[in-house]
Scaffold this motif. Sequence first.
Motif, PDB file in Angstrom:
ATOM      1  N   LEU A 190       0.827  -1.205   0.000  1.00 54.22           N
ATOM      2  CA  LEU A 190       0.000   0.000   0.000  1.00 54.22           C
ATOM      3  C   LEU A 190       0.861   1.255   0.000  1.00 54.22           C
ATOM      4  O   LEU A 190       0.604   2.206  -0.752  1.00 54.22           O
ATOM      5  N   ILE A 191       1.898   1.250   0.841  1.00 50.67           N
ATOM      6  CA  ILE A 191       2.790   2.410   0.928  1.00 50.67           C
ATOM      7  C   ILE A 191       3.462   2.673  -0.423  1.00 50.67           C
ATOM      8  O   ILE A 191       3.505   3.810  -0.911  1.00 50.67           O
ATOM      9  N   VAL A 192       3.975   1.612  -1.028  1.00 49.27           N
ATOM     10  CA  VAL A 192       4.643   1.747  -2.322  1.00 49.27           C
ATOM     11  C   VAL A 192       3.650   2.183  -3.398  1.00 49.27           C
ATOM     12  O   VAL A 192       3.950   3.038  -4.240  1.00 49.27           O
ATOM     13  N   GLY A 193       2.453   1.600  -3.372  1.00 50.41           N
ATOM     14  CA  GLY A 193       1.445   1.958  -4.365  1.00 50.41           C
ATOM     15  C   GLY A 193       1.062   3.427  -4.300  1.00 50.41           C
ATOM     16  O   GLY A 193       0.955   4.106  -5.322  1.00 50.41           O
ATOM     17  N   VAL A 194       0.861   3.928  -3.078  1.00 51.31           N
ATOM     18  CA  VAL A 194       0.493   5.336  -2.902  1.00 51.31           C
ATOM     19  C   VAL A 194       1.658   6.247  -3.279  1.00 51.31           C
ATOM     20  O   VAL A 194       1.485   7.269  -3.957  1.00 51.31           O
ATOM     21  N   THR A 195       2.868   5.878  -2.836  1.00 52.39           N
ATOM     22  CA  THR A 195       4.051   6.708  -3.097  1.00 52.39           C
ATOM     23  C   THR A 195       4.352   6.815  -4.594  1.00 52.39           C
ATOM     24  O   THR A 195       4.679   7.906  -5.095  1.00 52.39           O
ATOM     25  N   ALA A 196       4.281   5.681  -5.295  1.00 49.14           N
ATOM     26  CA  ALA A 196       4.648   5.662  -6.714  1.00 49.14           C
ATOM     27  C   ALA A 196       3.440   5.738  -7.645  1.00 49.14           C
ATOM     28  O   ALA A 196       3.589   5.615  -8.864  1.00 49.14           O
ATOM     29  N   ASN A 197       2.242   5.930  -7.068  1.00 49.84           N
ATOM     30  CA  ASN A 197       1.015   6.016  -7.859  1.00 49.84           C
ATOM     31  C   ASN A 197       0.821   4.767  -8.715  1.00 49.84           C
ATOM     32  O   ASN A 197       0.572   4.837  -9.928  1.00 49.84           O
ATOM     33  N   LEU A 198       0.938   3.594  -8.064  1.00 50.84           N
ATOM     34  CA  LEU A 198       0.786   2.308  -8.750  1.00 50.84           C
ATOM     35  C   LEU A 198      -0.499   1.627  -8.295  1.00 50.84           C
ATOM     36  O   LEU A 198      -0.934   1.792  -7.146  1.00 50.84           O
ATOM     37  N   ASN A 199      -1.097   0.837  -9.184  1.00 47.43           N
ATOM     38  CA  ASN A 199      -2.244   0.031  -8.767  1.00 47.43           C
ATOM     39  C   ASN A 199      -1.728  -1.227  -8.073  1.00 47.43           C
ATOM     40  O   ASN A 199      -0.527  -1.519  -8.128  1.00 47.43           O
ATOM     41  N   PRO A 200      -2.588  -1.992  -7.394  1.00 45.81           N
ATOM     42  CA  PRO A 200      -2.138  -3.171  -6.633  1.00 45.81           C
ATOM     43  C   PRO A 200      -1.336  -4.170  -7.463  1.00 45.81           C
ATOM     44  O   PRO A 200      -0.343  -4.726  -6.982  1.00 45.81           O
ATOM     45  N   VAL A 201      -1.764  -4.418  -8.710  1.00 47.29           N
ATOM     46  CA  VAL A 201      -1.058  -5.387  -9.555  1.00 47.29           C
ATOM     47  C   VAL A 201       0.357  -4.897  -9.869  1.00 47.29           C
ATOM     48  O   VAL A 201       1.328  -5.668  -9.814  1.00 47.29           O
ATOM     49  N   GLN A 202       0.489  -3.619 -10.188  1.00 43.46           N
ATOM     50  CA  GLN A 202       1.805  -3.050 -10.482  1.00 43.46           C
ATOM     51  C   GLN A 202       2.700  -3.072  -9.237  1.00 43.46           C
ATOM     52  O   GLN A 202       3.900  -3.322  -9.337  1.00 43.46           O
ATOM     53  N   ALA A 203       2.108  -2.808  -8.056  1.00 43.72           N
ATOM     54  CA  ALA A 203       2.882  -2.817  -6.816  1.00 43.72           C
ATOM     55  C   ALA A 203       3.415  -4.218  -6.522  1.00 43.72           C
ATOM     56  O   ALA A 203       4.575  -4.388  -6.131  1.00 43.72           O
ATOM     57  N   VAL A 204       2.575  -5.238  -6.727  1.00 43.98           N
ATOM     58  CA  VAL A 204       3.006  -6.623  -6.509  1.00 43.98           C
ATOM     59  C   VAL A 204       4.100  -6.992  -7.497  1.00 43.98           C
ATOM     60  O   VAL A 204       5.103  -7.627  -7.142  1.00 43.98           O
ATOM     61  N   SER A 205       3.911  -6.609  -8.756  1.00 39.43           N
ATOM     62  CA  SER A 205       4.914  -6.900  -9.793  1.00 39.43           C
ATOM     63  C   SER A 205       6.253  -6.252  -9.454  1.00 39.43           C
ATOM     64  O   SER A 205       7.311  -6.870  -9.596  1.00 39.43           O
ATOM     65  N   LEU A 206       6.212  -5.014  -8.978  1.00 36.16           N
ATOM     66  CA  LEU A 206       7.439  -4.311  -8.607  1.00 36.16           C
ATOM     67  C   LEU A 206       8.108  -4.990  -7.419  1.00 36.16           C
ATOM     68  O   LEU A 206       9.334  -5.120  -7.369  1.00 36.16           O
ATOM     69  N   ALA A 207       7.299  -5.459  -6.464  1.00 34.35           N
ATOM     70  CA  ALA A 207       7.850  -6.133  -5.280  1.00 34.35           C
ATOM     71  C   ALA A 207       8.583  -7.408  -5.660  1.00 34.35           C
ATOM     72  O   ALA A 207       9.638  -7.720  -5.106  1.00 34.35           O
ATOM     73  N   LEU A 208       8.026  -8.142  -6.606  1.00 30.05           N
ATOM     74  CA  LEU A 208       8.618  -9.418  -6.998  1.00 30.05           C
ATOM     75  C   LEU A 208       9.889  -9.255  -7.833  1.00 30.05           C
ATOM     76  O   LEU A 208      10.611 -10.221  -8.055  1.00 30.05           O
ATOM     77  N   GLU A 209      10.172  -8.033  -8.270  1.00 30.87           N
ATOM     78  CA  GLU A 209      11.411  -7.785  -9.013  1.00 30.87           C
ATOM     79  C   GLU A 209      12.633  -7.764  -8.095  1.00 30.87           C
ATOM     80  O   GLU A 209      13.768  -7.845  -8.577  1.00 30.87           O
ATOM     81  N   LYS A 210      12.416  -7.617  -6.779  1.00 36.92           N
ATOM     82  CA  LYS A 210      13.487  -7.694  -5.765  1.00 36.92           C
ATOM     83  C   LYS A 210      14.599  -6.668  -6.006  1.00 36.92           C
ATOM     84  O   LYS A 210      15.778  -6.970  -5.906  1.00 36.92           O
ATOM     85  N   GLY A 211      14.217  -5.458  -6.329  1.00 36.15           N
ATOM     86  CA  GLY A 211      15.216  -4.429  -6.587  1.00 36.15           C
ATOM     87  C   GLY A 211      15.981  -4.025  -5.345  1.00 36.15           C
ATOM     88  O   GLY A 211      15.515  -4.180  -4.211  1.00 36.15           O
ATOM     89  N   ASP A 212      17.176  -3.486  -5.551  1.00 39.49           N
ATOM     90  CA  ASP A 212      18.029  -3.058  -4.448  1.00 39.49           C
ATOM     91  C   ASP A 212      17.459  -1.805  -3.791  1.00 39.49           C
ATOM     92  O   ASP A 212      16.858  -0.952  -4.455  1.00 39.49           O
ATOM     93  N   ILE A 213      17.683  -1.666  -2.498  1.00 42.37           N
ATOM     94  CA  ILE A 213      17.144  -0.550  -1.724  1.00 42.37           C
ATOM     95  C   ILE A 213      17.749   0.788  -2.162  1.00 42.37           C
ATOM     96  O   ILE A 213      17.154   1.854  -1.957  1.00 42.37           O
ATOM     97  N   HIS A 214      18.932   0.764  -2.758  1.00 44.50           N
ATOM     98  CA  HIS A 214      19.610   2.000  -3.173  1.00 44.50           C
ATOM     99  C   HIS A 214      19.346   2.369  -4.634  1.00 44.50           C
ATOM    100  O   HIS A 214      19.840   3.390  -5.109  1.00 44.50           O
ATOM    101  N   THR A 215      18.580   1.542  -5.336  1.00 45.42           N
ATOM    102  CA  THR A 215      18.283   1.799  -6.748  1.00 45.42           C
ATOM    103  C   THR A 215      16.952   2.527  -6.890  1.00 45.42           C
ATOM    104  O   THR A 215      15.909   1.967  -6.536  1.00 45.42           O
TER     105      THR A 215
END
Length: 372
Positions: A84-109
């Motif tokens: 929810l926090i990521v979705g609101v911050t980046a203006n993403l819908n739930p599906v996009q937020a889940v997809s972004l989470a599963l990409e496992k990006g680095d915290i500094h990127t």
Amino acid sequence: MFMKTFGWSFGITAVALVVAFIYGGLEALILCAILGVLEVSLSFDNAVVNARILEKMSAFWQKMFLTVGILIAVLGMRIAFPLLIVGVTANLNPVQAVSLALEKGDIHTPGTYAYLLHDAHPQIAAFGGVFLLMLFLDFMFEEREIRWIGFLEKPLAFIGRLHGASMAIALVVLVASAAMVRPGKEVDVLIAGILGMVTYMLVNGLGDMFDVDGDGDTDAEDTDAESAKIARKSNKGVGKAVGKAAFMLFLYLEIIDASFSFDGVIGAFAITSDPIIIALGLGLIGAIFVRSLTVFLVREGTLDEFEYLDHGAHWAIGALSVILLLTISIEINEVVTGVIGVVFIGAAFISSIIRNKRLNTNDSPKVEQLSN
């Protein structure tokens, strides 16, 4: 009693570790275990506060806390809340937020799930820090017959005579925290902190309405202290809230429990940005052990036997609130937070044992005289 309460927690932990190993090998297993230990160490104070509320519920509602409540804790706070926090911050819908989470990006990127969640940390810390600070202050501002750290708790109780003292102090601390945040985040921090304050007032009002502190009536009949202790031991529900009162207490308990999760959820991303590992370690292992510990404290009557545990837990809450507010502007290792909580709880436990021995020693001559 120990294995009856904790047995299934150990079983679920084993399953979670196996799943982590299958998912990501030895490294994932180790990270999962670390997150579980981190969550438990951060949540000793959480368990004590939860237990004080849970002991007023019947056995049915205690089971609800361990079943429905755990779903709220795991799915709600450990999985849905970061999304929810990521979705609101980046203006993403739930599906996009889940997809972004599963990409496992680095915290500094920039643009990764972990980065966006870390970027929202000042607001999250302000909300949780102010909420927990007011919880600590309201406890310390009450007049109590029993005090643990007397030279600090006596003046705090004196300050508490001033109406609205906790709100005034929380506002001053919030303004100071916002002044130290990086440019551009000041207003966000102030708004988040004020929302934390409003949430606490609403939750606290709900608790007063349904007698969370046990000073008034519940739906069940009042009992004396000894009867209540026997009821807790036998788990027969004497003097426990039922029906609507128990349901509202359950909601109150879940909100309190959620407020303790902020530090663990944010801190987890300093260890790994993989949402699957976080869900397994922080959610399944950590949250379930905290709930089992809470129920164990209730069924064993530990809080009545060791009087200072309440105080130790609230001092740990105060320390956690200060740390959360400090992390708005500086980095603090999560291990420090966990160690401080354990130290306060451990010291309160040892002090309680010493107090009990002293009271037993003082009572012995009286018992001897009566027997003669």
